[in-house]
Every structure is written in structure tokens, then in C-alpha cells.
Design a protein around this motif. Sequence first.
Motif, PDB file in Angstrom:
ATOM      1  N   ALA A  86      57.303  28.210  22.835  1.00 31.83           N
ATOM      2  CA  ALA A  86      57.434  28.159  24.292  1.00 31.83           C
ATOM      3  C   ALA A  86      56.319  27.300  24.907  1.00 31.83           C
ATOM      4  O   ALA A  86      56.569  26.501  25.819  1.00 31.83           O
ATOM      5  CB  ALA A  86      57.407  29.572  24.870  1.00 31.83           C
ATOM      6  N   LEU A  87      55.103  27.456  24.391  1.00 35.03           N
ATOM      7  CA  LEU A  87      53.971  26.660  24.895  1.00 35.03           C
ATOM      8  C   LEU A  87      54.171  25.177  24.609  1.00 35.03           C
ATOM      9  O   LEU A  87      53.956  24.329  25.482  1.00 35.03           O
ATOM     10  CB  LEU A  87      52.661  27.138  24.256  1.00 35.03           C
ATOM     11  CG  LEU A  87      51.428  26.270  24.560  1.00 35.03           C
ATOM     12  CD1 LEU A  87      51.037  26.416  26.027  1.00 35.03           C
ATOM     13  CD2 LEU A  87      50.279  26.643  23.655  1.00 35.03           C
ATOM     14  N   LYS A 114      57.127  32.499  18.458  1.00 37.72           N
ATOM     15  CA  LYS A 114      57.983  32.297  19.634  1.00 37.72           C
ATOM     16  C   LYS A 114      57.157  31.828  20.830  1.00 37.72           C
ATOM     17  O   LYS A 114      57.547  30.903  21.543  1.00 37.72           O
ATOM     18  CB  LYS A 114      58.720  33.585  19.977  1.00 37.72           C
ATOM     19  CG  LYS A 114      59.802  33.964  18.987  1.00 37.72           C
ATOM     20  CD  LYS A 114      60.448  35.283  19.373  1.00 37.72           C
ATOM     21  CE  LYS A 114      61.499  35.717  18.382  1.00 37.72           C
ATOM     22  NZ  LYS A 114      62.079  37.033  18.726  1.00 37.72           N
ATOM     23  N   ALA A 115      56.000  32.451  21.032  1.00 39.91           N
ATOM     24  CA  ALA A 115      55.120  32.060  22.138  1.00 39.91           C
ATOM     25  C   ALA A 115      54.593  30.641  21.929  1.00 39.91           C
ATOM     26  O   ALA A 115      54.470  29.863  22.887  1.00 39.91           O
ATOM     27  CB  ALA A 115      53.965  33.052  22.267  1.00 39.91           C
ATOM     28  N   PRO A 174      56.435  37.213  17.276  1.00 37.21           N
ATOM     29  CA  PRO A 174      56.191  36.931  18.697  1.00 37.21           C
ATOM     30  C   PRO A 174      55.227  35.759  18.898  1.00 37.21           C
ATOM     31  O   PRO A 174      55.388  34.981  19.834  1.00 37.21           O
ATOM     32  CB  PRO A 174      55.584  38.240  19.221  1.00 37.21           C
ATOM     33  CG  PRO A 174      56.068  39.295  18.276  1.00 37.21           C
ATOM     34  CD  PRO A 174      56.182  38.617  16.945  1.00 37.21           C
TER      35      PRO A 174
END
Length: 179
Positions: A80-81, A76-77, A73
Motif C-alpha cells: 500500500a505504501l 500488505k501495508a 499485514p
Amino acid sequence: MDIGVISVRYARALLKSATDAKVEDVVYQEMQLLAKSYVEVTQLRQTIDNPMLSKDKKELLLVTAVGGDNASPLSKAFIALVLKEDRENMVQFMANSYVTLYRKQKNVIRGKLTTAVAVAPETEQKMRHMVESKTQGTVEFETEVNPDIIGGFVLEYDTFRMDASVKSKLNSILNTLRK
């Protein structure tokens, strides 16, 4: 701002977050995979840098490059950032910077053993332990078979290189005879 400075800042923040969450080893593997994907899939950089491609598709590609559904996670975060901040053109540098910072933090040394024929796992393990005892660190060992060295081995780690190959010994003898 310089691409190297930005990449290191993002990588440092990712390493801090990963360390706090105790997933730095997992993220390390994923960042290595991402960096390797950029090297092995030459179209990845062009695709990620394409301004016509949607952020969603870029995110899907990058998440796939770090392990797909199995990606952590945090990775993935992070992706995204990076996309939210329009820094996707630097993600390869961020991945490489993370790998470098992780190795420094964990005292991980890269080593390489080149032999003329494949060596037994026990022999590789002995060489790994020898390097670890000399460096007081953990060694990531890569082995390579290169028949051109005829026999013996070449051991490289950090800035150290030990060439105990038959080829180098023969070259040394030839150079001595030529003088």
C-alpha cells in the motif's frame, strides 16, 4: 534518484520493520514469492506499470503475488505504501533487495546440488550439513537432476564450485589425450 538506491532504501526499511515485528522470515518468503511471480508471470510487470490500471487493482494483484489472503499485514501495508508513493514500477527490485539484505543479515547461503539421478533426502542433508559447516551459515539448498552429467555431482555455493561429475572427468581425460 537511482532505482537501485530507492529499492534498497525501501527494502532496508521493510527488513527493519519486519525484524522489529519478528516477522522477517514470513516477509522473506513473501518477497521471494513476489520476485518469483515477476519472473514467471511476464505480464505482471506490464500490468503493474500500466498507468490506466487503478491503484486498487494493482494492490490486489501485488497482494495476490505475495500470498493473497494469507499475506502478512506488514507486506500488505508495504505494498500500500509503495503504491501511495507511486513506486510500483520498482517493487520487483524492492523484493529482490529485501531477499538479498535478509540473506546477508541471517547469513543465508544459496547452494545447488546437481546430480545425474535424484538423490536420497539423507544424501542431500549430508551435503547441506557439509556446506553449513564450511560456511558457518544456513544453506538454502536447491537440487537439480541433469542426466547429461552422466554420474557424480556438481556442488555450487557462494563462489565455490566442486565438479565431481563423470562428464567433467571424461572431458578432462579427453583434453589430456589431445595434448
